[in-house]
Scaffold this active site. Sequence first.
Site, PDB file in Angstrom:
ATOM      1  N   HIS A  97       0.856  -1.190   0.000  1.00  0.00           N
ATOM      2  CA  HIS A  97       0.000   0.000   0.000  1.00  0.00           C
ATOM      3  C   HIS A  97       0.887   1.233   0.000  1.00  0.00           C
ATOM      4  O   HIS A  97       1.849   1.320   0.756  1.00  0.00           O
ATOM      5  CB  HIS A  97      -0.906   0.028   1.238  1.00  0.00           C
TER       6      HIS A  97
ATOM      7  N   ASP B  21     -14.923   3.162   7.562  1.00  0.00           N
ATOM      8  CA  ASP B  21     -13.837   3.998   7.043  1.00  0.00           C
ATOM      9  C   ASP B  21     -14.275   4.733   5.787  1.00  0.00           C
ATOM     10  O   ASP B  21     -13.939   5.902   5.580  1.00  0.00           O
ATOM     11  CB  ASP B  21     -12.595   3.160   6.738  1.00  0.00           C
TER      12      ASP B  21
ATOM     13  N   ARG C  10     -14.114  13.202   6.468  1.00  0.00           N
ATOM     14  CA  ARG C  10     -12.842  13.883   6.770  1.00  0.00           C
ATOM     15  C   ARG C  10     -12.381  14.722   5.595  1.00  0.00           C
ATOM     16  O   ARG C  10     -11.820  15.804   5.767  1.00  0.00           O
ATOM     17  CB  ARG C  10     -11.763  12.836   7.126  1.00  0.00           C
TER      18      ARG C  10
ATOM     19  N   SER D 211      -7.311   4.229   9.177  1.00  0.00           N
ATOM     20  CA  SER D 211      -8.045   4.144   7.913  1.00  0.00           C
ATOM     21  C   SER D 211      -7.379   3.138   6.965  1.00  0.00           C
ATOM     22  O   SER D 211      -8.018   2.224   6.438  1.00  0.00           O
ATOM     23  CB  SER D 211      -8.088   5.551   7.282  1.00  0.00           C
TER      24      SER D 211
ATOM     25  N   LYS E 176      -8.568  -1.249   6.274  1.00  0.00           N
ATOM     26  CA  LYS E 176      -8.875  -1.847   4.964  1.00  0.00           C
ATOM     27  C   LYS E 176      -7.917  -2.992   4.641  1.00  0.00           C
ATOM     28  O   LYS E 176      -8.330  -4.030   4.122  1.00  0.00           O
ATOM     29  CB  LYS E 176      -8.792  -0.766   3.875  1.00  0.00           C
TER      30      LYS E 176
END
Length: 436
Positions: A91, A170, A177, A192, A196
Site C-alpha cells: 500500500h 472507514d 474527513r 483508515s 482496509k
Amino acid sequence: MSAATDPVSVIGVKRDGGELSTAQIDAVVHGFTAGTVAPEQMASLAMAIVWRGMSRREIADWTAAMIASGITLDLAGLQRDGAPLTTVDKHSTGGVGDKITLPLTPLIASYGLAVPQLSGRGLGHTGGTLDKLEAIPGWSPRVSPTRLRTQLEEVGAVICAASDELAPADRRLYALRDVTGTVASIPLIAASIMSKKIAEGTGALVLDVKVGSGAFMTTYDDAADLARTMVELGTDAGVRTRALLTDMSSPLGRSAGNALEVAEAIEVLSGGGPRDVVELTLALAREMLDVAGRGDVDPAEHLANGRAMDTWRAMIAAQGGDPAAPLPAAPHRHTVTAASSGRLVRLDALAVGLAAWELGAGRSTPGASVSAGAGVTWHASVGDPVAAGAPLLTLHADDPERFAAALARLADACEVTAEPSARVSPPVDRVLGRIG
Ligand code: URA
C-alpha cells in the site's frame, strides 16, 4: 448507549485531551456506520482527534471497530498445483506519478506469490490505481470475492475495487474527513489504511510511506511516526508488515495522468522505464519477496526476461482488458520550455499533481469521471541539465481551455539554476528509511 458512550460525552472527553475507552470508540464507530451518530458529531470528534491525537491503544481500538463494521475476506487456503499460496500486498500513502502498483503487482506474482491489490480511486491531486487501469480498453475493476480467489490461484495478481462491505465505517468517515479538514491526522490515517488492509485478509504487507510536498506527510519525522504506527497495527493483527519511507518532493517517473502512467508502467515491465520508477519498484519488490519468504530471488530478473510482463498481460486479460490495445491519448498538447540553461534543481510534486488534476486526470468530487488521456509529462528530472528553449513539460488535455489553470499551478513548480549547489542529485534512489 450509556451516558459515557453518548456521542456528546465522547467528543467532550477527546476535546479535553482525555483517552477514549474501548466501549466509547466501539459506540461512536458503530453508531456512525448505523446512522445514529450524526455526521456533524463525527466531524467534531475527528477534529478533536486531529488536535489531541490518540494513544496506541485508542488507535488499535479505532482500527478494530472499523474492521468490525464490515466483512473480512478469507484468503487462507489459496492453492496452486496443490501447494499453498502465500499472499502479500503493498500500500502506498499516495504520491504524484506513483504508478508503482502497476508493474509491482505482476512482478511479485511472477515469483509464485498471490497479490490481492484491492485499490481505490483518486480524489484530489494523487491519482487512483483503478482510474489508471481503466484507461486500458475493456478492463474492469469489478471482481467478485469468488473470482478474486480464482484469479489469485490462476494468475497470482489481481488489482480490483475494494468491496463496499470492507470497512464501511472507514469509507463513510474518509468522505467526511475529506470535506471537514480532518484528513491530516496520523492516528486517523493509520487506522483508515490498516483497517482496509487487515480486512482484506493479506498475510503480509509492505507500506510505501511517502515524504515530501506531494505527500500527506511533508516531514520525515511525521512519515516515520505514521509508518511505525501502521507497522505496529499490522503486526498486532497478525499481518507481517514493513514500511519503506520514500521521497515524494518531486514527482515519480516522467508522467502524471492515467493512460500516461500505464504507458510508463508498461515500459518498466518491458525492461526499460525511468530509473527512479524501476529502482522503487525493485526496492518494494525486495521487501515484499522477503516478507513473504522469497528473499532468495532477484526481482530484476523477471523485469529483464519478460516473466513479469507475461503476468501483467494475463492479469489485464483476466479482467476483460486488451493488453495489446493502443492507450487513449488526449487530443490537445501544450509545451512549456526552459527559460534559461542550467540544471533542474526543483520540480515540485504538489504543483505537478495539481496541474494534472486541473487538466482532467483527477476528480474533485467522489464519483466524477476522469479523463484517460489528460496529464503532465516532464522531460527532465531533478538534477538533469536543461537547455534554454528546450521542452521542460508537456500538458495533455481533452479541452484546451484547461491549460490556463494548469499553467497557473505550475507557475513556480520548476527551478533551473546555472550553478546548482552540491546538494542537488538526481532522485534515482527514493528510499529514505525502513521500518519493521
Ligand atoms: N488513505 C486512506 O485510505 N485513508 C486516509 O486517511 C488517508 C489516505
